[in-house]
Design a protein around this motif. Structure first.
Motif, PDB file in Angstrom:
ATOM      1  N   VAL A 201       0.840  -1.203   0.000  1.00  0.00           N
ATOM      2  CA  VAL A 201       0.000   0.000   0.000  1.00  0.00           C
ATOM      3  C   VAL A 201       0.876   1.255   0.000  1.00  0.00           C
ATOM      4  N   ARG A 202       1.884   1.278   0.878  1.00  0.00           N
ATOM      5  CA  ARG A 202       2.752   2.463   0.984  1.00  0.00           C
ATOM      6  C   ARG A 202       3.489   2.729  -0.328  1.00  0.00           C
ATOM      7  N   ARG A 203       4.072   1.695  -0.905  1.00  0.00           N
ATOM      8  CA  ARG A 203       4.842   1.875  -2.146  1.00  0.00           C
ATOM      9  C   ARG A 203       3.930   2.188  -3.328  1.00  0.00           C
ATOM     10  N   LEU A 204       2.768   1.593  -3.330  1.00  0.00           N
ATOM     11  CA  LEU A 204       1.843   1.826  -4.428  1.00  0.00           C
ATOM     12  C   LEU A 204       1.368   3.270  -4.456  1.00  0.00           C
ATOM     13  N   LEU A 205       1.001   3.803  -3.304  1.00  0.00           N
ATOM     14  CA  LEU A 205       0.544   5.190  -3.256  1.00  0.00           C
ATOM     15  C   LEU A 205       1.668   6.162  -3.596  1.00  0.00           C
ATOM     16  N   LEU A 228       0.686  -1.212   7.494  1.00  0.00           N
ATOM     17  CA  LEU A 228      -0.707  -0.945   7.136  1.00  0.00           C
ATOM     18  C   LEU A 228      -1.384  -0.084   8.199  1.00  0.00           C
ATOM     19  N   TRP A 229      -1.096  -0.328   9.476  1.00  0.00           N
ATOM     20  CA  TRP A 229      -1.644   0.545  10.519  1.00  0.00           C
ATOM     21  C   TRP A 229      -1.187   1.988  10.311  1.00  0.00           C
ATOM     22  N   ARG A 230       0.085   2.173   9.921  1.00  0.00           N
ATOM     23  CA  ARG A 230       0.570   3.538   9.678  1.00  0.00           C
ATOM     24  C   ARG A 230      -0.165   4.180   8.501  1.00  0.00           C
ATOM     25  N   MET A 231      -0.412   3.402   7.462  1.00  0.00           N
ATOM     26  CA  MET A 231      -1.131   3.945   6.306  1.00  0.00           C
ATOM     27  C   MET A 231      -2.566   4.319   6.687  1.00  0.00           C
ATOM     28  N   ILE A 232      -3.204   3.496   7.498  1.00  0.00           N
ATOM     29  CA  ILE A 232      -4.557   3.812   7.969  1.00  0.00           C
ATOM     30  C   ILE A 232      -4.551   5.138   8.719  1.00  0.00           C
ATOM     31  N   ALA A 233      -3.525   5.359   9.523  1.00  0.00           N
ATOM     32  CA  ALA A 233      -3.456   6.574  10.341  1.00  0.00           C
ATOM     33  C   ALA A 233      -3.079   7.809   9.536  1.00  0.00           C
ATOM     34  N   GLU A 234      -2.195   7.646   8.533  1.00  0.00           N
ATOM     35  CA  GLU A 234      -1.537   8.808   7.939  1.00  0.00           C
ATOM     36  C   GLU A 234      -1.901   9.101   6.493  1.00  0.00           C
TER      37      GLU A 234
END
Length: 412
Positions: A201-205, A228-234
């Motif tokens: 998710v992080r690299r894709l975005l 994934l938790w970091r992506m949900i938050a940020e």
């Protein structure tokens, strides 16, 4: 050229139907109906069989090609239905060569498959939301589930190939992409470096900054990784909506299902998600009336809806699948399973209605899926009071709400 595709089941099947469309058109297949089946429940198989027979009655001269999980697991009965000219397995349906073969039955042993090829598609017909396969198969054996025998072992699409697909869809005007898989949180275990879903998710975005919205399909509540938790938050482009593969709220039933989580994992994941993203909506899959489920065990599942704050539910009465361990356990009466499913749905509808009411007078961004309907960022269904352009993200104020969703006011 007349080519119809009837898709049953999951979002992964929806993606694969578009891959098949390209293969069939390239092979020059004409006057044909492709039926992409599902095997999750007996009802899903029944509906697919009905669709095959209906298609044959409507156009007796058409070739009917049956594929998907039900065809993979037990191909012979499908080949005997009047009008069916070919049966393709889940691997073969994605192989261009299979569509030029004359063989009426192409179904290999999917349990021997160890890799999944990426497939580039440029659209989803009239759909405004695109589904992208990032993972296939499942290495787990929940006692109620037949799907591993239709999909094979877990295998992942490399991150670069996923980014190429998302980039192509964004260039074609898709504002929202959904990452799909059979067991999405197992993503990457078979890839070099064993990346996890959060890293994807992080690299894709980062790789596709032009994509406005990214969404996840169903995930295991006990396997959400730290990235994934970091992506949900940020990350605001990751939509505030998680759909949890919960299945039950009784620890004993979860153990008998051979799930990887217990009740407390669902509650803890829900609490953490809301702490990180207060606007997040939570959905869940729930099975009603699993064998041995008594009134107390069912009450645990019913109370989980409020304790975990589950807003959007997919509820299924337990359906025995041949060759699964749970099918050997005496089943509850179907009337009882359906009654319990109805109670779970009622509880879910109550929570969803409360969420809709709370959104009145707020401003929301909606992906328009038709001139009159769409979904908000939290996946609340929205109806427009004036026509909009499908495929666009529209900002509106919520004018009112009812039990079925939000009603958007004028565009902002």
């Amino acid at each position: 050229m007349t080519l119809d595709i009837l898709t049953f089941g999951c979002r992964l099947n929806a993606f694969e139907s578009e891959v098949m469309r390209g293969h069939a058109e390239a092979a020059g297949i004409d006057n044909a109906v492709i039926v992409n089946t599902c095997a999750v429940t007996a009802e899903a198989e029944r509906q697919a069989r009905q669709a095959v027979r209906r298609a044959h009655r409507a156009n007796p001269g058409a070739d009917i090609i049956v594929t998907g999980c039900a065809a993979q697991i037990d191909p012979a009965p499908w080949s005997k239905i009047p009008g069916v000219t070919r049966v393709l397995g889940n691997v073969e349906k994605l192989d261009q060569a299979a569509w030029t073969s004359a063989s009426p039955l192409l179904v290999a042993d999917i349990m021997q498959v160890r890799q999944t090829a990426s497939h580039l598609i440029d659209g989803f017909g009239t759909r405004a939301r695109a589904f992208i396969e990032v993972q296939q198969g499942c290495d787990h054996r929940c006692t109620f589930c037949i799907i591993p025998y239709g999909r094979g072992p877990s295998r992942s699409i490399p991150m670069g190939a996923v980014a190429d697909q998302v980039r192509a869809l964004a260039a074609n005007g898709f504002a929202e992409v959904v990452l799909t898989g059979v067991d999405l949180t197992s993503y990457g275990a078979d890839l070099p470096g064993t990346p996890k879903l959060g890293q994807l998710v992080r690299r894709l975005l980062a790789a596709v900054p032009e994509l406005p919205r990214l969404r996840l399909s169903s995930i295991d509540p006990a396997e959400i990784d730290d990235d994934l938790w970091r992506m949900i938050a940020e990350e605001p482009r990751l939509m505030p909506h998680l759909h949890l593969s919960a299945q039950a709220g009784s620890d004993l039933i979860l153990k008998r299902m051979k799930r990887r989580h217990l009740r407390h994992h669902v509650i803890e994941a829900a609490a953490r998600a809301r702490a990180l993203r207060p606007d997040i909506a939570l959905g869940a899959d729930l099975i009603a009336g699993f064998p041995t489920e008594d009134d107390t065990m069912f009450a645990d599942t019913l109370s989980l809806i409020d304790e975990a704050g589950l807003d959007f539910l997919h509820v299924f009465p337990y359906s025995a699948r041949n060759k699964t361990p749970a099918a050997r356990i005496p089943a509850l009466p179907m009337a009882e399973r359906r009654a319990r499913a109805a109670r779970l749905r009622d509880a879910g509808q109550r929570r969803a209605a409360a969420r809709f009411q709370a959104a009145i007078d707020t401003t929301i961004a909606i992906l328009a899926e038709s001139e009159s309907r769409g979904h908000a960022e939290d996946f609340s269904p929205v109806r427009f009071t004036e026509p909009v352009t499908p495929g666009q993200i529209v900002t509106c104020r919520v004018a009112r709400a009812d039990a079925s969703g939000l009603i958007a006011g004028a565009k902002i």
